[in-house]
Design an enzyme around this catalytic site. Structure first.
Site, PDB file in Angstrom:
ATOM      1  N   ARG A 134      30.177  73.712  98.146  1.00  0.00           N
ATOM      2  CA  ARG A 134      28.963  73.659  97.334  1.00  0.00           C
ATOM      3  C   ARG A 134      27.975  72.701  97.983  1.00  0.00           C
ATOM      4  O   ARG A 134      28.340  71.608  98.406  1.00  0.00           O
ATOM      5  CB  ARG A 134      29.271  73.178  95.905  1.00  0.00           C
ATOM      6  CG  ARG A 134      30.174  74.114  95.116  1.00  0.00           C
ATOM      7  CD  ARG A 134      29.457  75.425  94.782  1.00  0.00           C
ATOM      8  NE  ARG A 134      30.320  76.346  94.065  1.00  0.00           N
ATOM      9  CZ  ARG A 134      30.887  77.407  94.613  1.00  0.00           C
ATOM     10  NH1 ARG A 134      30.706  77.682  95.891  1.00  0.00           N
ATOM     11  NH2 ARG A 134      31.640  78.207  93.892  1.00  0.00           N
ATOM     12  N   GLU A 163      18.164  77.413  97.737  1.00  0.00           N
ATOM     13  CA  GLU A 163      17.840  78.675  98.391  1.00  0.00           C
ATOM     14  C   GLU A 163      16.579  79.215  97.735  1.00  0.00           C
ATOM     15  O   GLU A 163      16.600  79.481  96.530  1.00  0.00           O
ATOM     16  CB  GLU A 163      18.982  79.673  98.241  1.00  0.00           C
ATOM     17  CG  GLU A 163      20.206  79.284  99.045  1.00  0.00           C
ATOM     18  CD  GLU A 163      21.335  80.290  98.934  1.00  0.00           C
ATOM     19  OE1 GLU A 163      21.086  81.443  98.523  1.00  0.00           O
ATOM     20  OE2 GLU A 163      22.473  79.918  99.245  1.00  0.00           O
ATOM     21  N   HIS A 183      25.686  81.759 103.042  1.00  0.00           N
ATOM     22  CA  HIS A 183      26.857  81.757 102.158  1.00  0.00           C
ATOM     23  C   HIS A 183      27.153  83.175 101.674  1.00  0.00           C
ATOM     24  O   HIS A 183      26.269  83.889 101.283  1.00  0.00           O
ATOM     25  CB  HIS A 183      26.581  80.825 100.973  1.00  0.00           C
ATOM     26  CG  HIS A 183      27.753  80.643 100.069  1.00  0.00           C
ATOM     27  ND1 HIS A 183      28.961  80.143 100.510  1.00  0.00           N
ATOM     28  CD2 HIS A 183      27.905  80.865  98.744  1.00  0.00           C
ATOM     29  CE1 HIS A 183      29.802  80.075  99.488  1.00  0.00           C
ATOM     30  NE2 HIS A 183      29.191  80.514  98.414  1.00  0.00           N
TER      31      HIS A 183
END
Length: 183
Positions: A134, A163, A183
């Protein structure tokens, strides 16, 4: 399995300084010394911050490289640690002894920004940080500072806090010693 595989790929890419080597070749420089020094991976200590399913799988994959593996996790399965020859340690020991630190913890109040200036200050010089967990576990302003001072020699990130990326994250993405994947 896929997160653990990607983690090991990022660890090895940091170890071999693949981004620097690739950029050097792109620029027409075939001098492999551009990435010196490269640590013999079998002599490295890999610290796992989090020893759940993914952390244990990473340890299983790394076992064949002969490196020392340590881990910190308040809920660590001691039996699995023993089977994988992983030494369970506290966070300060992990920070002081690791050449590579791979993050595999959930984002909780207790883990948010745990990787910050204070923790970086007790790490070995030239530590490599890998985060496939994370983004908010690392304080990115402090990471960028540690990269620039070479306290952190390389970083491999599969997660960011924001993001699209914030300004500081864009600086990390563009840093010559950072590998960032989506990711």
């Amino acid at each position: 399995e896929e997160v653990a595989t990607h983690t090991v790929a990022l660890i090895l890419a940091c170890n071999r300084k693949l981004k620097l080597m690739n950029q050097s070749v792109i620029e027409g420089n075939w001098n492999c010394g551009i990435a010196d020094p490269i640590m013999r991976f079998s002599e490295a200590t890999v610290g796992l911050y989090g020893f759940g399913n993914i952390g244990r799988k990473v340890a299983q994959y790394l076992k064949g490289f002969g490196c020392k593996i340590i881990a910190t996790d308040p809920f660590a399965d001691k039996k699995s640690a023993k089977e994988l020859n992983v030494e369970l340690v506290d966070l300060e020991t992990l920070a002081r002894e690791s050449d590579y630190i791979s993050i595999h913890a959930p984002l909780l109040e207790s883990t948010q920004y745990v990787f910050n200036r204070n923790l970086f200050s007790i790490m070995k010089d030239s530590v490599c940080i890998i985060n496939t967990s994370r983004g908010k576990i690392i304080k990115h302003d402090d990471l960028y500072e540690a990269l620039n001072s070479r306290k952190v020699s390389f970083v491999g990130l599969d997660v960011l806090e924001n993001e699209p990326p914030s300004e500081i994250e864009k600086k990390i993405i563009n840093h010559p010693r950072a590998i960032v994947t989506p990711h």
